[in-house]
Design an enzyme around this catalytic site. Structure first.
Site, short mmCIF file in Angstrom:
data_model
loop_
_atom_site.label_atom_id
_atom_site.label_comp_id
_atom_site.label_asym_id
_atom_site.label_seq_id
_atom_site.Cartn_x
_atom_site.Cartn_y
_atom_site.Cartn_z
N GLY A 138 67.73 29.05 -15.95
CA GLY A 138 67.21 28.99 -14.58
C GLY A 138 66.39 27.73 -14.34
CG HIS B 232 65.31 29.49 -24.75
ND1 HIS B 232 65.81 30.49 -23.97
CD2 HIS B 232 64.05 29.86 -25.07
CE1 HIS B 232 64.88 31.43 -23.82
NE2 HIS B 232 63.81 31.08 -24.48
CE LYS C 201 63.56 6.08 -24.45
NZ LYS C 201 63.28 6.45 -25.82
N1 LIG Z 1 60.43 9.23 -15.81
C1 LIG Z 1 59.47 9.40 -16.65
O1 LIG Z 1 58.58 10.21 -16.43
C2 LIG Z 1 59.50 8.61 -17.88
C3 LIG Z 1 58.56 8.87 -18.82
N2 LIG Z 1 58.56 8.17 -19.97
C4 LIG Z 1 57.52 8.50 -20.93
O2 LIG Z 1 57.31 7.44 -21.81
C5 LIG Z 1 56.97 7.95 -23.08
C6 LIG Z 1 57.85 7.33 -24.15
O3 LIG Z 1 59.21 7.64 -23.87
P1 LIG Z 1 60.13 8.21 -25.00
O4 LIG Z 1 61.52 8.29 -24.53
O5 LIG Z 1 59.54 9.46 -25.47
O6 LIG Z 1 59.98 7.04 -26.06
P2 LIG Z 1 60.30 6.86 -27.59
O7 LIG Z 1 61.70 6.50 -27.80
O8 LIG Z 1 59.26 5.96 -28.13
O9 LIG Z 1 60.14 8.27 -28.20
C7 LIG Z 1 58.87 8.72 -28.39
C8 LIG Z 1 59.06 10.02 -29.05
O10 LIG Z 1 59.65 9.81 -30.32
C9 LIG Z 1 59.21 10.75 -31.21
N3 LIG Z 1 58.69 10.17 -32.43
C10 LIG Z 1 57.48 9.74 -32.69
N4 LIG Z 1 57.42 9.31 -33.98
C11 LIG Z 1 58.62 9.46 -34.51
C12 LIG Z 1 59.18 9.21 -35.76
N5 LIG Z 1 58.48 8.70 -36.77
N6 LIG Z 1 60.49 9.46 -35.95
C13 LIG Z 1 61.22 9.99 -34.97
N7 LIG Z 1 60.71 10.27 -33.75
C14 LIG Z 1 59.44 10.00 -33.52
C15 LIG Z 1 58.13 11.51 -30.51
O11 LIG Z 1 58.67 12.70 -30.03
P3 LIG Z 1 58.84 13.96 -30.97
O12 LIG Z 1 57.52 14.33 -31.48
O13 LIG Z 1 59.40 14.95 -30.01
O14 LIG Z 1 59.78 13.59 -32.06
C16 LIG Z 1 57.78 10.68 -29.33
O15 LIG Z 1 57.37 11.44 -28.24
C17 LIG Z 1 57.12 9.44 -23.04
O16 LIG Z 1 55.85 10.02 -22.84
C18 LIG Z 1 57.98 9.64 -21.81
O17 LIG Z 1 57.75 10.87 -21.24
C19 LIG Z 1 59.50 7.24 -20.21
C20 LIG Z 1 60.45 6.94 -19.28
C21 LIG Z 1 60.52 7.60 -18.03
O1 LIG Z 2 61.72 32.79 -24.52
C1 LIG Z 2 60.70 32.22 -24.86
O2 LIG Z 2 60.28 31.14 -24.17
C2 LIG Z 2 58.91 30.80 -24.17
C3 LIG Z 2 58.81 29.40 -23.59
O3 LIG Z 2 59.25 29.42 -22.26
P1 LIG Z 2 58.84 28.23 -21.27
O4 LIG Z 2 59.58 28.53 -20.04
O5 LIG Z 2 57.35 28.32 -21.12
O6 LIG Z 2 59.23 26.97 -21.94
C4 LIG Z 2 58.30 30.87 -25.56
O7 LIG Z 2 56.91 30.68 -25.49
C5 LIG Z 2 58.58 32.23 -26.17
O8 LIG Z 2 58.13 32.25 -27.51
C6 LIG Z 2 60.06 32.52 -26.15
O9 LIG Z 2 60.27 33.89 -26.52
#
Ligand SMILES: NC(=O)C1=CN([C@@H]2O[C@H](COP(=O)(O)OP(=O)(O)OC[C@H]3O[C@@H](n4cnc5c(N)ncnc54)[C@H](OP(=O)(O)O)[C@@H]3O)[C@@H](O)[C@H]2O)C=CC1
Ligand SMILES: O=C1O[C@H](COP(=O)(O)O)[C@@H](O)[C@H](O)[C@H]1O
Length: 524
Positions: free
Chosen positions: A208, A267, A408
């Site tokens: 949803g 999910h 990107k």
């Molecule tokens: N429209 C918008 O609102 C936009 C927002 N952004 C924001 O910019 C920021 C950066 O973008 P994003 O695409 O996340 O950039 P990156 O490609 O730099 O990814 C960052 C993500 O990579 C993961 N990461 C960190 N360290 C490691 C590691 N050692 N190995 C593998 N994965 C790692 C982390 O996520 P994880 O912990 O999940 O692995 C982290 O959040 C984000 O906050 C994003 O939301 C960017 C573009 C548009």
């Molecule tokens: O179904 C579940 O989902 C929630 C997270 O839902 P969200 O809409 O807040 O992302 C999670 O906390 C829960 O453990 C799981 O049973």
């Protein structure tokens, strides 16, 4: 952020979308002439008060329900409508100018107290429903906000005692749909003996969510994406769910299931199937679900070598009790529990489109942030002329928080230079759709039930395939008491997970810098 607003002008958008020709499905409207009765089993519980009653109120407030619709709660506790109303109030988001309508909503409610086993309570309930419907023809929706232990007796009693005789009957069921392939099949068989599949609405609330529903449009409404959506272009797909809190002292339920059953098997796998399925013949719910089943059937059973399992430890520096408490320190969890609170699994789809492309599913509790997203990582550019400085294209579909889709890509750095840099094409909903109202997942799904659209509900054969993929690993974890790797509350999870991503062709360079609007980041 363009999420739930109390903005009623946005209603037009919902109503328009309901009438839109693009929302083609078997039931896009309800019969306004026939009364509807919505029965909430487990009305005294957490889900009912936090989600179901608020959703019904919002739908009523926004005039989205057929008139007349009445509501009847059922549970063992001896409650009144007034006490129910009081319990729900903190979650209803009632504005002062809505007070009159809010009272009207509760005036349409009744409550019956009764047991889940035995016939007596259900007979009383049925009498109450007939009274509410003035013995007229009425359609009935039964919402089972109940623990699985009482599913079977409640559904038998509904079927034997509470079905509408002249109108239609629909039953909404919440997960867990079993704990493994055998128990899920037993539940499916039980339900199939009582109801037709088109009366059953198995909720996966991720179906949803705005960006999950958007996946079909992104994929099949854009030539540029549809023609690159394959093993020739895509290196890997990473689907992530993260939550920044632990069990908060309520680990009892979670410990029975663990993160694989709680999030990954439902999910994340639902998201995967929408990302990976072939184009359906039409937008008819069964055409879509046929394709989802087909791609699930092509997925190999998950094995332990393609997984990382984790369990969180308390962080002594944590600022809340939850943060300082490790998973097994939760008093409702046994000290030697091996239940994973974090899991990464690499799924392989054995078909012409995806052979060799790893689909990495990651989910965890007590991590560093709240986030659900899909990353489609494209392959390196062949025949590099930029001395290795190009980075992979990545399409990010952010489900929450802050719905966004960004791509990107590489560009020449602006100015007198021939350097290249990473940038993005950015569709942030908060900016592009400032005045849009994005309904809560439950609002969309409950409305779908009134309309008779099963597009965003799980069919029994999807469920069977989902359990086929995960049951062997779940049994192995339990049988061999596999110990998860520990990680600290508030961290990104076990390091081994990053390593497994790397080994599966997901490259993280750490070089991407987003210069996007400050407002957007402030809200994340
Ligand atoms: N429209 C918008 O609102 C936009 C927002 N952004 C924001 O910019 C920021 C950066 O973008 P994003 O695409 O996340 O950039 P990156 O490609 O730099 O990814 C960052 C993500 O990579 C993961 N990461 C960190 N360290 C490691 C590691 N050692 N190995 C593998 N994965 C790692 C982390 O996520 P994880 O912990 O999940 O692995 C982290 O959040 C984000 O906050 C994003 O939301 C960017 C573009 C548009
Ligand atoms: O179904 C579940 O989902 C929630 C997270 O839902 P969200 O809409 O807040 O992302 C999670 O906390 C829960 O453990 C799981 O049973």
């Amino acid at each position: 952020m363009a999420t739930q607003k109390e903005d009623h002008t946005a209603l037009d958008l919902i109503i328009k979308s309901l009438k839109s020709p693009t929302m083609v499905c078997e039931g896009t409207h309800f019969d306004g002439k026939i009364p509807h009765t919505f029965v909430i089993f487990g009305a005294s519980g957490d889900l009912a008060k936090k989600k179901i009653y608020p959703t019904l109120w919002w739908l009523y407030r926004d005039d989205l329900l057929p008139k007349p619709t009445k509501f009847c709660g059922y549970a063992r506790s001896s409650l009144t409508v007034d006490s129910l109303k009081e319990q729900c109030l903190p979650y209803m988001k009632v504005q002062s100018h809505e007070q009159k309508k809010y009272e009207e909503f509760w005036a349409l409610n009744e409550y019956v107290s009764g047991r889940y086993d035995g016939r007596t309570g259900f007979e009383l309930l049925n009498q109450q429903l007939e009274l509410m419907e003035n013995k007229n023809k009425a359609n009935r929706i039964f919402y089972l906000a109940l623990p699985p232990s009482v599913f079977e007796e409640v559904t038998v009693n509904i079927k034997q005692i509470c079905m509408s005789v002249c109108g239609w009957n629909r039953v909404i069921i919440e997960k867990p749909f079993g704990r493994d392939d055998a128990s899920s099949q037993a539940l499916s068989d039980h339900l199939a003996a009582l109801f037709h599949e088109d009366q059953l609405y198995r909720i996966d609330h991720y179906l949803g969510k705005e960006m999950v529903q958007n996946l079909m449009t992104i994929r099949f409404g854009n030539k540029i994406l549809s023609s690159t959506w394959n093993r020739e272009n895509i290196a890997s797909v990473l689907i992530t769910f993260k939550e920044p809190f632990g069990t908060q002292g309520r680990g009892g339920y979670f410990d029975e299931f663990g993160i694989i059953r709680d999030v990954m098997q439902n999910h994340l796998l639902q998201i995967l199937s929408l990302v990976a399925m072939e184009k359906p013949v039409s937008c008819h719910p069964d055409d879509i679900r046929d394709e989802k089943v087909k791609v699930l059937k092509s997925i190999e059973t998950l094995t332990l070598k393609d997984m990382v399992l984790g369990q969180y430890l308390g962080n002594p520096q944590g600022t809340t009790d939850d943060a300082r408490t490790g998973y097994v320190e939760d008093p409702t969890v046994s000290d030697d529990s091996n239940t994973p609170t974090y899991a990464l699994g690499v799924l392989k789809i054995n078909n012409e489109r995806w052979q060799g492309v790893p689909f990495i599913l990651r989910c965890g509790k007590a991590l560093n942030e709240r986030k659900a997203e899909v990353r489609i990582q494209y392959q390196d550019v062949p025949g590099d002329i930029f001395e290795g400085s190009t980075k992979r294209n990545e399409l990010v579909i952010r489900v929450q928080p802050g719905e966004a889709l960004y791509f990107k890509m590489m560009t020449k750095s602006p100015g007198i230079t021939f350097d290249i840099e990473e940038t993005e094409l950015d569709l942030t909903y908060e900016h592009r759709y400032k005045d849009s109202y994005l309904p809560d997942a439950y609002e969309r799904l409950i409305l779908d039930v009134f309309c008779g659209s099963q597009m965003h509900f799980v069919r029994s054969d999807e469920l069977r395939e989902a359990w086929r993929i995960f049951t062997p690993i779940l049994h192995q974890i339990e049988r061999e008491r596999i110990r998860p790797i520990t990680y600290q509350y508030g961290s990104r999870g076990p390091k081994e997970a990053d390593r497994m991503c790397e080994e599966n062709n997901f490259k993280y360079s750490g070089s991407y810098k987003w210069h996007g609007g400050k407002a957007a980041t402030a809200n994340l």
